[in-house]
Design a protein around this motif. Structure first.
Motif, short mmCIF file in Angstrom:
data_model
loop_
_atom_site.label_atom_id
_atom_site.label_comp_id
_atom_site.label_asym_id
_atom_site.label_seq_id
_atom_site.Cartn_x
_atom_site.Cartn_y
_atom_site.Cartn_z
N UNK A 31 0.83 -1.20 0.00
CA UNK A 31 0.00 0.00 0.00
C UNK A 31 0.87 1.26 0.00
N UNK A 32 1.87 1.27 0.87
CA UNK A 32 2.74 2.44 0.98
C UNK A 32 3.49 2.70 -0.32
N UNK A 33 4.02 1.64 -0.91
CA UNK A 33 4.77 1.80 -2.16
C UNK A 33 3.86 2.26 -3.30
N UNK A 34 2.72 1.62 -3.45
CA UNK A 34 1.81 2.00 -4.53
C UNK A 34 1.26 3.40 -4.34
N UNK A 35 0.95 3.77 -3.09
CA UNK A 35 0.46 5.12 -2.84
C UNK A 35 1.55 6.14 -3.16
N UNK A 36 2.78 5.82 -2.87
CA UNK A 36 3.88 6.70 -3.23
C UNK A 36 3.97 6.92 -4.73
N UNK A 37 3.85 5.84 -5.48
CA UNK A 37 3.89 5.94 -6.95
C UNK A 37 2.71 6.76 -7.47
N UNK A 38 1.52 6.46 -6.96
CA UNK A 38 0.32 7.15 -7.44
C UNK A 38 0.36 8.63 -7.04
N UNK A 39 0.86 8.93 -5.87
CA UNK A 39 0.98 10.31 -5.42
C UNK A 39 1.96 11.08 -6.31
N UNK A 40 3.04 10.44 -6.69
CA UNK A 40 4.02 11.08 -7.59
C UNK A 40 3.39 11.34 -8.96
N UNK A 41 2.62 10.39 -9.46
CA UNK A 41 1.94 10.58 -10.74
C UNK A 41 0.96 11.74 -10.63
N UNK A 42 0.22 11.79 -9.52
CA UNK A 42 -0.73 12.88 -9.32
C UNK A 42 0.00 14.23 -9.29
N UNK A 43 1.14 14.29 -8.63
CA UNK A 43 1.91 15.53 -8.57
C UNK A 43 2.33 15.98 -9.97
N UNK A 44 2.75 15.04 -10.80
CA UNK A 44 3.12 15.38 -12.18
C UNK A 44 1.92 15.92 -12.95
N UNK A 45 0.80 15.23 -12.81
CA UNK A 45 -0.40 15.66 -13.52
C UNK A 45 -0.92 16.99 -12.99
#
Length: 74
Positions: A31-45
């Protein structure tokens, strides 16, 4: 990122992790790893768009279907 956006991201991650057969500690790490990835993608978008909802939708689309991701992780 506001709380409702963070909650939306966490729900996407949960849909990917919940079906997996793994222990609590392993699932928490996923969960922590995937949320980190998704949060980074959201920041880019979010940097590309002024509308938070459009950024959220684009991030979720880039992240991929939670069911597909769950199958890949299994």
């Amino acid at each position: 990122m506001n709380e409702s956006m963070n909650l939306a991201l966490m729900k996407v991650v949960e849909r990917a992790v919940r079906p997996l057969h793994a222990g609590k500690v392993r699932k928490l790490a996923m969960r922590e790893e995937l949320l980190g990835h998704l949060t980074a993608i959201y920041a880019e978008e979010s940097a590309r768009r002024t509308d938070e909802r459009a950024a959220l939708a684009a991030a979720i689309e880039r992240f991929g279907d939670p069911a597909d991701l769950s199958r890949e992780l299994a």
